[in-house]
Design a protein around this motif. Structure first.
Motif, short mmCIF file in Angstrom:
data_model
loop_
_atom_site.label_atom_id
_atom_site.label_comp_id
_atom_site.label_asym_id
_atom_site.label_seq_id
_atom_site.Cartn_x
_atom_site.Cartn_y
_atom_site.Cartn_z
N HIS A 32 0.84 -1.21 0.00
CA HIS A 32 0.00 0.00 0.00
C HIS A 32 0.87 1.25 0.00
O HIS A 32 0.65 2.18 -0.78
N THR A 33 1.88 1.28 0.85
CA THR A 33 2.76 2.43 0.95
C THR A 33 3.60 2.58 -0.32
O THR A 33 3.84 3.70 -0.79
N LYS A 34 4.01 1.46 -0.89
CA LYS A 34 4.76 1.50 -2.15
C LYS A 34 3.91 2.16 -3.23
O LYS A 34 4.40 3.01 -3.99
N GLU A 35 2.64 1.80 -3.30
CA GLU A 35 1.76 2.38 -4.32
C GLU A 35 1.57 3.88 -4.08
O GLU A 35 1.50 4.65 -5.03
N LEU A 36 1.51 4.29 -2.81
CA LEU A 36 1.41 5.72 -2.51
C LEU A 36 2.66 6.46 -3.00
O LEU A 36 2.55 7.54 -3.58
N THR A 89 -0.95 14.36 -3.67
CA THR A 89 -0.06 15.25 -2.94
C THR A 89 0.48 14.52 -1.72
O THR A 89 -0.03 13.46 -1.33
N LEU A 90 1.48 15.10 -1.09
CA LEU A 90 2.02 14.53 0.13
C LEU A 90 0.94 14.48 1.21
O LEU A 90 0.83 13.51 1.95
N LEU A 112 -0.24 11.20 3.28
CA LEU A 112 -0.25 11.15 4.74
C LEU A 112 -1.64 10.85 5.28
O LEU A 112 -1.79 10.06 6.23
N ASP A 113 -2.66 11.44 4.70
CA ASP A 113 -4.04 11.15 5.11
C ASP A 113 -4.35 9.67 4.94
O ASP A 113 -4.95 9.04 5.81
N SER A 114 -3.95 9.11 3.81
CA SER A 114 -4.19 7.70 3.54
C SER A 114 -3.48 6.81 4.56
O SER A 114 -4.05 5.85 5.08
N ILE A 115 -2.22 7.13 4.86
CA ILE A 115 -1.45 6.36 5.83
C ILE A 115 -2.09 6.45 7.21
O ILE A 115 -2.25 5.43 7.90
#
Length: 67
Positions: free
Chosen positions: A36-40, A50-51, A55-58
């Motif tokens: 998931h983080t890789k895709e972000l 955007t960053l 961050l919101d997604s994480i």
């Protein structure tokens, strides 16, 4: 507004290649990145998000796993 002057991110292939170059460095440091983080990161490099979006997604994801 002229789209030719709009900053553009990397292509998907370029963004994934950048991740592949970073992964061994992270591994040496003992770090990993889940899918998931890789895709972000790929989306950030492409400037598709955007960053703040990342961050919101994480934070949302972290909140779901802590419940």
């Amino acid at each position: 507004m002229n789209d030719d002057t709009t900053p553009r991110g990397l292509t998907e292939a370029e963004a994934r290649a950048e991740y592949n170059r970073l992964a061994p460095i992270m591994a040496i440091e003992g770090r990993t990145m889940d899918e998931h983080t890789k895709e972000l990161l790929v989306q950030l490099l492409q400037k598709n998000i955007t960053l703040d979006d990342a961050l919101d997604s994480i934070l949302r994801r972290r909140g779901q796993t802590e419940q």
